[in-house]
Design a protein around this motif. Sequence first.
Motif, PDB file in Angstrom:
ATOM      1  N   ARG A 253       0.777  -1.319  -0.127  1.00 32.43           N
ATOM      2  CA  ARG A 253       0.141  -0.088  -0.128  1.00 32.43           C
ATOM      3  C   ARG A 253       0.983   1.289   0.071  1.00 32.43           C
ATOM      4  NH1 ARG A 253      -1.944   3.460   4.024  1.00 32.43           N
ATOM      5  NH2 ARG A 253      -4.109   4.287   3.249  1.00 32.43           N
ATOM      6  N   LEU A 254       1.911   1.478   0.860  1.00 28.71           N
ATOM      7  CA  LEU A 254       2.839   2.357   0.961  1.00 28.71           C
ATOM      8  C   LEU A 254       3.623   2.731  -0.481  1.00 28.71           C
ATOM      9  CD1 LEU A 254       4.654   4.480   2.111  1.00 28.71           C
ATOM     10  CD2 LEU A 254       6.105   2.458   2.750  1.00 28.71           C
ATOM     11  N   VAL A 255       3.977   1.533  -1.085  1.00 26.93           N
ATOM     12  CA  VAL A 255       4.737   1.890  -2.378  1.00 26.93           C
ATOM     13  C   VAL A 255       3.755   2.167  -3.464  1.00 26.93           C
ATOM     14  CG1 VAL A 255       6.137   0.368  -4.211  1.00 26.93           C
ATOM     15  CG2 VAL A 255       6.590   0.316  -1.675  1.00 26.93           C
ATOM     16  N   SER A 256       2.740   1.992  -3.402  1.00 25.19           N
ATOM     17  CA  SER A 256       1.525   2.248  -4.451  1.00 25.19           C
ATOM     18  C   SER A 256       1.484   3.594  -4.487  1.00 25.19           C
ATOM     19  CB  SER A 256       0.413   1.696  -4.063  1.00 25.19           C
ATOM     20  OG  SER A 256      -0.377   2.257  -2.950  1.00 25.19           O
ATOM     21  N   GLY A 257       1.630   4.379  -3.381  1.00 29.60           N
ATOM     22  CA  GLY A 257       1.407   5.894  -3.139  1.00 29.60           C
ATOM     23  C   GLY A 257       2.780   6.504  -3.373  1.00 29.60           C
ATOM     24  N   MET A 258       3.985   5.940  -3.661  1.00 31.86           N
ATOM     25  CA  MET A 258       5.249   6.589  -3.801  1.00 31.86           C
ATOM     26  C   MET A 258       5.820   6.693  -5.148  1.00 31.86           C
ATOM     27  SD  MET A 258       7.347   4.512  -0.709  1.00 31.86           S
ATOM     28  CE  MET A 258       8.893   5.279  -1.083  1.00 31.86           C
ATOM     29  N   LYS A 259       6.464   7.775  -5.602  1.00 34.38           N
ATOM     30  CA  LYS A 259       6.674   7.969  -6.966  1.00 34.38           C
ATOM     31  C   LYS A 259       8.094   7.007  -7.374  1.00 34.38           C
ATOM     32  CE  LYS A 259       9.851  11.752  -5.739  1.00 34.38           C
ATOM     33  NZ  LYS A 259      10.132  13.308  -5.670  1.00 34.38           N
ATOM     34  N   VAL A 260       8.025   6.653  -8.498  1.00 32.47           N
ATOM     35  CA  VAL A 260       9.367   6.105  -9.052  1.00 32.47           C
ATOM     36  C   VAL A 260      10.443   6.745  -8.902  1.00 32.47           C
ATOM     37  CG1 VAL A 260      10.496   5.208 -11.268  1.00 32.47           C
ATOM     38  CG2 VAL A 260       7.887   4.862 -10.957  1.00 32.47           C
ATOM     39  N   GLY A 261      11.652   6.222  -8.180  1.00 30.28           N
ATOM     40  CA  GLY A 261      12.657   6.796  -8.029  1.00 30.28           C
ATOM     41  C   GLY A 261      13.095   7.059  -6.661  1.00 30.28           C
ATOM     42  N   ALA A 262      11.803   7.257  -5.762  1.00 31.75           N
ATOM     43  CA  ALA A 262      11.767   7.392  -4.294  1.00 31.75           C
ATOM     44  C   ALA A 262      12.526   6.309  -3.544  1.00 31.75           C
ATOM     45  CB  ALA A 262      10.591   7.786  -3.849  1.00 31.75           C
ATOM     46  N   ARG A 263      13.108   6.733  -2.449  1.00 31.81           N
ATOM     47  CA  ARG A 263      13.842   5.492  -1.636  1.00 31.81           C
ATOM     48  C   ARG A 263      13.098   5.207  -0.479  1.00 31.81           C
ATOM     49  NH1 ARG A 263      19.380   5.723  -3.417  1.00 31.81           N
ATOM     50  NH2 ARG A 263      19.427   5.742  -5.721  1.00 31.81           N
ATOM     51  N   LEU A 264      13.091   3.911  -0.162  1.00 32.31           N
ATOM     52  CA  LEU A 264      12.539   3.563   0.990  1.00 32.31           C
ATOM     53  C   LEU A 264      13.705   2.798   1.943  1.00 32.31           C
ATOM     54  CD1 LEU A 264      10.069   2.398   2.552  1.00 32.31           C
ATOM     55  CD2 LEU A 264       9.829   0.472   1.328  1.00 32.31           C
ATOM     56  N   ILE A 265      13.572   3.407   3.122  1.00 34.35           N
ATOM     57  CA  ILE A 265      14.855   2.842   4.308  1.00 34.35           C
ATOM     58  C   ILE A 265      13.791   2.137   5.014  1.00 34.35           C
ATOM     59  CG2 ILE A 265      16.741   2.983   5.673  1.00 34.35           C
ATOM     60  CD1 ILE A 265      17.344   5.610   4.357  1.00 34.35           C
ATOM     61  N   ILE A 266      14.151   0.899   5.377  1.00 36.72           N
ATOM     62  CA  ILE A 266      13.526  -0.109   6.154  1.00 36.72           C
ATOM     63  C   ILE A 266      14.514  -0.592   7.449  1.00 36.72           C
ATOM     64  CG2 ILE A 266      12.207  -2.142   6.737  1.00 36.72           C
ATOM     65  CD1 ILE A 266      10.953  -1.847   4.066  1.00 36.72           C
ATOM     66  N   GLU A 267      14.223  -0.389   8.705  1.00 40.02           N
ATOM     67  CA  GLU A 267      14.997  -1.018   9.844  1.00 40.02           C
ATOM     68  C   GLU A 267      14.245  -2.157  10.317  1.00 40.02           C
ATOM     69  OE1 GLU A 267      16.657  -0.064  14.206  1.00 40.02           O
ATOM     70  OE2 GLU A 267      16.025   1.420  12.986  1.00 40.02           O
ATOM     71  N   VAL A 268      14.742  -3.138  10.636  1.00 34.13           N
ATOM     72  CA  VAL A 268      14.249  -4.172  11.397  1.00 34.13           C
ATOM     73  C   VAL A 268      15.498  -4.863  12.386  1.00 34.13           C
ATOM     74  CG1 VAL A 268      12.492  -5.154   9.811  1.00 34.13           C
ATOM     75  CG2 VAL A 268      14.704  -5.904   9.591  1.00 34.13           C
ATOM     76  N   PRO A 269      14.962  -5.474  13.398  1.00 30.08           N
ATOM     77  CA  PRO A 269      16.038  -6.199  14.172  1.00 30.08           C
ATOM     78  C   PRO A 269      16.555  -7.359  13.226  1.00 30.08           C
ATOM     79  CG  PRO A 269      13.970  -6.114  15.411  1.00 30.08           C
ATOM     80  CD  PRO A 269      13.663  -5.421  14.023  1.00 30.08           C
ATOM     81  N   SER A 270      17.735  -7.668  13.423  1.00 35.29           N
ATOM     82  CA  SER A 270      18.677  -8.559  12.592  1.00 35.29           C
ATOM     83  C   SER A 270      18.715  -9.920  13.183  1.00 35.29           C
ATOM     84  CB  SER A 270      20.265  -7.837  12.280  1.00 35.29           C
ATOM     85  OG  SER A 270      20.951  -8.896  11.514  1.00 35.29           O
ATOM     86  N   LEU A 271      17.866 -10.773  12.217  1.00 37.15           N
ATOM     87  CA  LEU A 271      17.991 -12.099  12.741  1.00 37.15           C
ATOM     88  C   LEU A 271      19.323 -12.486  12.701  1.00 37.15           C
ATOM     89  CD1 LEU A 271      16.834 -14.821  13.236  1.00 37.15           C
ATOM     90  CD2 LEU A 271      16.332 -15.123  10.967  1.00 37.15           C
ATOM     91  N   ALA A 272      20.283 -12.381  12.017  1.00 35.65           N
ATOM     92  CA  ALA A 272      21.465 -12.682  11.783  1.00 35.65           C
ATOM     93  C   ALA A 272      22.407 -12.542  12.945  1.00 35.65           C
ATOM     94  CB  ALA A 272      22.355 -12.148  10.678  1.00 35.65           C
ATOM     95  N   LEU A 273      22.044 -11.681  13.940  1.00 37.92           N
ATOM     96  CA  LEU A 273      22.683 -11.186  15.226  1.00 37.92           C
ATOM     97  C   LEU A 273      21.961 -11.625  16.399  1.00 37.92           C
ATOM     98  CD1 LEU A 273      23.776  -7.451  14.280  1.00 37.92           C
ATOM     99  CD2 LEU A 273      25.304  -9.678  14.171  1.00 37.92           C
ATOM    100  N   PHE A 274      20.993 -12.435  16.312  1.00 38.51           N
ATOM    101  CA  PHE A 274      20.161 -12.917  17.428  1.00 38.51           C
ATOM    102  C   PHE A 274      21.207 -13.737  18.307  1.00 38.51           C
ATOM    103  CE2 PHE A 274      15.530 -12.780  16.101  1.00 38.51           C
ATOM    104  CZ  PHE A 274      15.522 -11.529  15.825  1.00 38.51           C
ATOM    105  N   ASP A 275      21.172 -13.524  19.379  1.00 38.38           N
ATOM    106  CA  ASP A 275      22.317 -14.117  20.415  1.00 38.38           C
ATOM    107  C   ASP A 275      21.481 -14.499  21.828  1.00 38.38           C
ATOM    108  OD1 ASP A 275      24.354 -14.970  21.866  1.00 38.38           O
ATOM    109  OD2 ASP A 275      25.857 -13.559  21.042  1.00 38.38           O
ATOM    110  N   GLY A 276      21.244 -15.805  21.852  1.00 39.08           N
ATOM    111  CA  GLY A 276      20.623 -16.366  23.131  1.00 39.08           C
ATOM    112  C   GLY A 276      21.706 -16.581  24.159  1.00 39.08           C
ATOM    113  N   ILE A 277      22.758 -16.616  24.035  1.00 38.06           N
ATOM    114  CA  ILE A 277      23.765 -16.605  25.011  1.00 38.06           C
ATOM    115  C   ILE A 277      24.111 -15.188  25.676  1.00 38.06           C
ATOM    116  CG2 ILE A 277      26.223 -17.361  25.964  1.00 38.06           C
ATOM    117  CD1 ILE A 277      25.925 -19.673  23.518  1.00 38.06           C
ATOM    118  N   LYS A 278      24.516 -14.269  24.911  1.00 39.42           N
ATOM    119  CA  LYS A 278      24.721 -12.960  25.450  1.00 39.42           C
ATOM    120  C   LYS A 278      23.713 -12.301  25.784  1.00 39.42           C
ATOM    121  CE  LYS A 278      29.411 -13.050  23.073  1.00 39.42           C
ATOM    122  NZ  LYS A 278      30.118 -12.220  22.196  1.00 39.42           N
ATOM    123  N   GLY A 279      22.631 -12.346  25.197  1.00 40.37           N
ATOM    124  CA  GLY A 279      21.469 -11.314  25.092  1.00 40.37           C
ATOM    125  C   GLY A 279      20.416 -11.764  26.046  1.00 40.37           C
ATOM    126  N   GLU A 280      19.323 -10.901  26.013  1.00 35.75           N
ATOM    127  CA  GLU A 280      18.110 -11.454  26.938  1.00 35.75           C
ATOM    128  C   GLU A 280      17.627 -12.480  26.445  1.00 35.75           C
ATOM    129  OE1 GLU A 280      13.711  -9.831  27.749  1.00 35.75           O
ATOM    130  OE2 GLU A 280      15.194  -8.283  27.346  1.00 35.75           O
TER     131      GLU A 280
END
Length: 381
Positions: A177-204
Amino acid sequence: MNISRNCPVCNFSSNTLIYNNKFAPISGIQLSNMLVECDKCCFYFCDRIPDEKTYAGYYANLSKYDVVGADVNPIDNLRVEAGAKLVNRFVDKSAKVVDIGCGNSALLGNLKSQGYTKLIGIDPAKNCSARAKIYGIPDVQCGSIVDFDLSLVCDADLVLVMAVLEHLVTPKSSIGRLVSGMKVGARLIIEVPSLALFDGIKGEPLGELSIEHLQFFSLTSLTNLMVGLNLKLVGDYEVELPHALGALFAIFECTSDAATKFQDGSSDSVIMKKYVYDSNSKLALCFEQPIDKSIILYGAGAHSARLLPQLAERGIHVQAIVDSNPNYHGETLGEIKILDPMVLVDMPDTPVLISSFRSEAAIKVFCTERFTNRLITFYGS
């Protein structure tokens, strides 16, 4: 009402249960779910979840980010700095920037201090506009990625969706829905927690399986989510954060065709299964220490929501729950009312279990300076 859902990435209907993610209800809102792995693309997400109306009520009334005047924590400051650097890299200061899910508006405030002037924020928290004024951001509206006015992004040069996607019941349709309202050439930056860095030993232990997180992205699965949405990946950046946390930033460009192709996501399975195993082992060690049969719990967040059912299973009675966040006061966790920590003055003989991974040391100092209760800690503070 809990709902089942197909894989948010590939829409496959079959999945395998990995972990039963059980929480105590928060003010009567039950947010327990089941961590599953898609049997087709190996994406990890939560199934048997509350519907979007339930989550909307939770975020509107119980957001931990919705406290006017509260300081931005050090981890969020590092995320803000990393996000601001990416904005500087991909657009100049004349760009129109829209931050969807702007939270406390700290990132918009950082960009304003650097000379960006065309800044708009959108967030579902009821105090978002008041918080934005602290940073001198006048144009912040109450709304969410699933229902905001698309005209706000039609001429945007850059749209930010930071720490939002992991919370959404329908992430692909929301981004579509978001992209349907954006113009061609516009940029989209998405941030999420990185699964690659999940650490059950050092983290919570199991901390990444938060009450609020409904899917868990690697760069591969995040890119796979964009298949068919007229987006192409033009950059990515991973940031290691304190407390064994990590953030993944992915930069996409709006195109006139579907430029993203599906990739193999099977490597995510090894990472997540190790994370769950290591987390459960660490949590089991926490319970090996002696814990009184009647305690006060300090902390009303996801850590305590997860802990309460486990304490009950061990016959440990929680007399009261205290938390410094005024948004929580008067609400309930399980069936226990959440109170201001100052009530500890009147309960000096009851031990306090500090239920926080990141803030355990700070809470211990706070309590030691003000109260005489014996303190129980899980993580060595």
